[in-house]
Scaffold this motif. Structure first.
Motif, PDB file in Angstrom:
ATOM      1  N   THR A 184       4.024  10.851   2.350  1.00  0.00           N
ATOM      2  CA  THR A 184       5.426  11.066   1.982  1.00  0.00           C
ATOM      3  C   THR A 184       6.174  11.786   3.097  1.00  0.00           C
ATOM      4  O   THR A 184       7.277  11.373   3.501  1.00  0.00           O
ATOM      5  N   ALA A 185       5.584  12.849   3.615  1.00  0.00           N
ATOM      6  CA  ALA A 185       6.239  13.631   4.662  1.00  0.00           C
ATOM      7  C   ALA A 185       6.369  12.841   5.962  1.00  0.00           C
ATOM      8  O   ALA A 185       7.392  12.919   6.655  1.00  0.00           O
ATOM      9  N   ALA A 186       5.339  12.075   6.311  1.00  0.00           N
ATOM     10  CA  ALA A 186       5.367  11.311   7.559  1.00  0.00           C
ATOM     11  C   ALA A 186       6.499  10.293   7.574  1.00  0.00           C
ATOM     12  O   ALA A 186       7.064   9.985   8.633  1.00  0.00           O
ATOM     13  N   ALA A 187       6.849   9.790   6.401  1.00  0.00           N
ATOM     14  CA  ALA A 187       7.950   8.823   6.311  1.00  0.00           C
ATOM     15  C   ALA A 187       9.306   9.509   6.243  1.00  0.00           C
ATOM     16  O   ALA A 187      10.344   8.843   6.296  1.00  0.00           O
ATOM     17  N   GLY A 188       9.307  10.822   6.102  1.00  0.00           N
ATOM     18  CA  GLY A 188      10.567  11.548   5.988  1.00  0.00           C
ATOM     19  C   GLY A 188      11.198  11.431   4.617  1.00  0.00           C
ATOM     20  O   GLY A 188      12.408  11.632   4.457  1.00  0.00           O
ATOM     21  N   LEU A 189      10.389  11.115   3.601  1.00  0.00           N
ATOM     22  CA  LEU A 189      10.877  10.978   2.232  1.00  0.00           C
ATOM     23  C   LEU A 189      10.671  12.259   1.443  1.00  0.00           C
ATOM     24  O   LEU A 189       9.778  13.050   1.744  1.00  0.00           O
ATOM     25  N   SER A 211       0.861  -1.183   0.000  1.00  0.00           N
ATOM     26  CA  SER A 211       0.000   0.000   0.000  1.00  0.00           C
ATOM     27  C   SER A 211       0.897   1.234   0.000  1.00  0.00           C
ATOM     28  O   SER A 211       2.109   1.133   0.283  1.00  0.00           O
ATOM     29  N   PRO A 212       0.360   2.412  -0.297  1.00  0.00           N
ATOM     30  CA  PRO A 212       1.200   3.615  -0.232  1.00  0.00           C
ATOM     31  C   PRO A 212       1.872   3.799   1.124  1.00  0.00           C
ATOM     32  O   PRO A 212       3.061   4.143   1.194  1.00  0.00           O
ATOM     33  N   GLU A 213       1.127   3.554   2.199  1.00  0.00           N
ATOM     34  CA  GLU A 213       1.712   3.702   3.538  1.00  0.00           C
ATOM     35  C   GLU A 213       2.856   2.714   3.748  1.00  0.00           C
ATOM     36  O   GLU A 213       3.903   3.063   4.307  1.00  0.00           O
ATOM     37  N   GLN A 214       2.653   1.471   3.328  1.00  0.00           N
ATOM     38  CA  GLN A 214       3.717   0.468   3.470  1.00  0.00           C
ATOM     39  C   GLN A 214       4.937   0.846   2.629  1.00  0.00           C
ATOM     40  O   GLN A 214       6.083   0.729   3.093  1.00  0.00           O
ATOM     41  N   ALA A 215       4.702   1.274   1.396  1.00  0.00           N
ATOM     42  CA  ALA A 215       5.817   1.637   0.518  1.00  0.00           C
ATOM     43  C   ALA A 215       6.657   2.740   1.146  1.00  0.00           C
ATOM     44  O   ALA A 215       7.889   2.633   1.232  1.00  0.00           O
ATOM     45  N   THR A 219       6.806   3.775   4.313  1.00  0.00           N
ATOM     46  CA  THR A 219       7.401   3.384   5.596  1.00  0.00           C
ATOM     47  C   THR A 219       8.585   2.439   5.413  1.00  0.00           C
ATOM     48  O   THR A 219       9.650   2.621   6.017  1.00  0.00           O
ATOM     49  N   ILE A 220       8.421   1.417   4.577  1.00  0.00           N
ATOM     50  CA  ILE A 220       9.484   0.424   4.380  1.00  0.00           C
ATOM     51  C   ILE A 220      10.677   1.053   3.680  1.00  0.00           C
ATOM     52  O   ILE A 220      11.840   0.833   4.082  1.00  0.00           O
ATOM     53  N   LEU A 221      10.436   1.836   2.639  1.00  0.00           N
ATOM     54  CA  LEU A 221      11.548   2.446   1.910  1.00  0.00           C
ATOM     55  C   LEU A 221      12.321   3.417   2.795  1.00  0.00           C
ATOM     56  O   LEU A 221      13.556   3.453   2.763  1.00  0.00           O
ATOM     57  N   ALA A 222      11.609   4.186   3.606  1.00  0.00           N
ATOM     58  CA  ALA A 222      12.288   5.106   4.519  1.00  0.00           C
ATOM     59  C   ALA A 222      13.139   4.343   5.522  1.00  0.00           C
ATOM     60  O   ALA A 222      14.281   4.718   5.814  1.00  0.00           O
ATOM     61  N   ALA A 223      12.603   3.243   6.061  1.00  0.00           N
ATOM     62  CA  ALA A 223      13.346   2.453   7.039  1.00  0.00           C
ATOM     63  C   ALA A 223      14.595   1.827   6.427  1.00  0.00           C
ATOM     64  O   ALA A 223      15.606   1.637   7.113  1.00  0.00           O
ATOM     65  N   GLN A 224      14.534   1.517   5.145  1.00  0.00           N
ATOM     66  CA  GLN A 224      15.698   0.933   4.474  1.00  0.00           C
ATOM     67  C   GLN A 224      16.774   1.974   4.168  1.00  0.00           C
ATOM     68  O   GLN A 224      17.911   1.611   3.879  1.00  0.00           O
ATOM     69  N   GLY A 225      16.401   3.252   4.221  1.00  0.00           N
ATOM     70  CA  GLY A 225      17.390   4.300   3.987  1.00  0.00           C
ATOM     71  C   GLY A 225      17.274   5.026   2.669  1.00  0.00           C
ATOM     72  O   GLY A 225      18.148   5.836   2.316  1.00  0.00           O
ATOM     73  N   TRP A 226      16.210   4.777   1.914  1.00  0.00           N
ATOM     74  CA  TRP A 226      15.996   5.518   0.661  1.00  0.00           C
ATOM     75  C   TRP A 226      15.729   6.990   0.978  1.00  0.00           C
ATOM     76  O   TRP A 226      15.151   7.318   2.011  1.00  0.00           O
ATOM     77  N   ASP A 227      16.116   7.848   0.062  1.00  0.00           N
ATOM     78  CA  ASP A 227      15.932   9.290   0.255  1.00  0.00           C
ATOM     79  C   ASP A 227      14.569   9.778  -0.207  1.00  0.00           C
ATOM     80  O   ASP A 227      14.058  10.784   0.302  1.00  0.00           O
TER      81      ASP A 227
END
Length: 298
Positions: free
Chosen positions: A69-74, A14-18, A20-28
């Motif tokens: 997007t903002a909540a994940a820090g992306l 889902s958008p939320e999962q995408a 959250t997971i990408l941010a946790a992995q270190g993507w910008d």
């Protein structure tokens, strides 16, 4: 460089999962896919993709896209739009949405080959892009043309012919390693030099060529090829390290050229589970970036 993922390649999330997971992995950053798509029982890259946003009703979703997007820090590396250059109404909507999101740049697709004469398609697309450039400038964003196989802009040479003398702050080009393996490959450095200020964005995926009868091809095709004495080949998406595109040489050429902006990954291979795939892609690219930086520092 900054690294992001195009959500066409994350269909199971889902958008939320995408985010959250990408941010946790270190993507910008993240590059959201926006298009109306067919439904599917099983999420796929092009149908039933859960990490895509529909174009229908897009304006009502912009606040949610921004918040997730903002909540994940992306950051937004851009918007992966599908509005074609001759569909002015949808292009206008995508440009306006990109401006509202603060995403800076959005893909506008080019006509596919087939049907009309190439010269007619090219001339018509040029007229459309003159309009697109004006509207992009009015919105304060940049419209991007992707180098894509089986379209009128499969190569840097074709793209620069199409957009030459348009404002490079309003129109730019996405250079795509994987697409160019299929059609349109030119020497990396020469292509970057050709594009000059129009080199706006980079997509990375990889491809391998497979003989008929191997991989996903049918056995019947192999028998036909053998009988005729001709081997036919087709492309398949491949993991970044194993495809025929030389990712390390690509990054070396980008570095020599002075490109230090967004690199968006759209990995359509399926050998690895999605979460493992995105994590390994980031590690792989960061390692290449680090080696490239050391080489050039020396």
């Amino acid at each position: 460089m900054k690294f992001s993922v195009f959500t066409a390649s994350t269909p199971e999330w889902s958008p939320e999962q995408a985010a959250t997971i990408l941010a946790a992995q270190g993507w910008d950053g993240i590059e959201w896919r926006i298009t109306d798509q067919d439904a599917a029982d099983v999420p796929g890259f092009w149908a039933g993709n859960r990490a895509s946003w529909p174009l229908t009703g897009l304006e009502d979703q912009l606040a949610r896209i921004s918040d997730i997007t903002a909540a994940a820090g992306l950051e937004f590396s851009g918007i992966g739009g599908y509005a074609r250059c001759d569909n002015h109404a949808d292009v206008e909507r995508m440009l306006a949405a990109t401006a509202t999101l603060g995403a800076r740049q959005v893909r506008v697709t080019m006509p596919p080959l087939g049907g009309a004469d190439y010269r007619e398609l090219f001339t018509s697309a040029r007229a459309d892009l003159e309009w697109v450039a004006e509207r992009a400038a009015a919105h304060g964003v940049r419209a991007l043309i992707e180098l894509h196989h089986r379209t009128i802009t499969s190569s840097a040479s074709a793209a620069i012919r199409l957009i030459d003398r348009l404002d490079p702050s309003a129109v730019g080009v996405i250079h795509d390693l994987g697409n160019l393996i299929i059609e349109g490959h030119e020497d990396f450095t020469a292509a970057f030099q050709m594009l000059g200020p129009y080199l706006a964005h980079v997509h990375v995926k990889n491809v391998r060529w497979v003989a008929a009868g191997a991989g996903a091809a049918a056995a019947g095709a192999a028998a036909e090829a053998e009988a005729e004495g001709t081997v036919r080949w087709h492309e398949e998406w491949a993991p970044l390290p194993t495809g025929q595109g030389d990712v390390e040489a690509y990054f070396e050429a980008l570095s020599r050229h002075g490109y230090d902006d967004w690199v968006t990954v759209e990995d359509f291979s399926t050998e690895l589970p999605l979460e493992q795939r995105t994590a390994q892609n980031l590690s792989y690219l960061k390692a290449i970036e680090a080696r490239t930086a050391v080489t050039h520092a020396a």
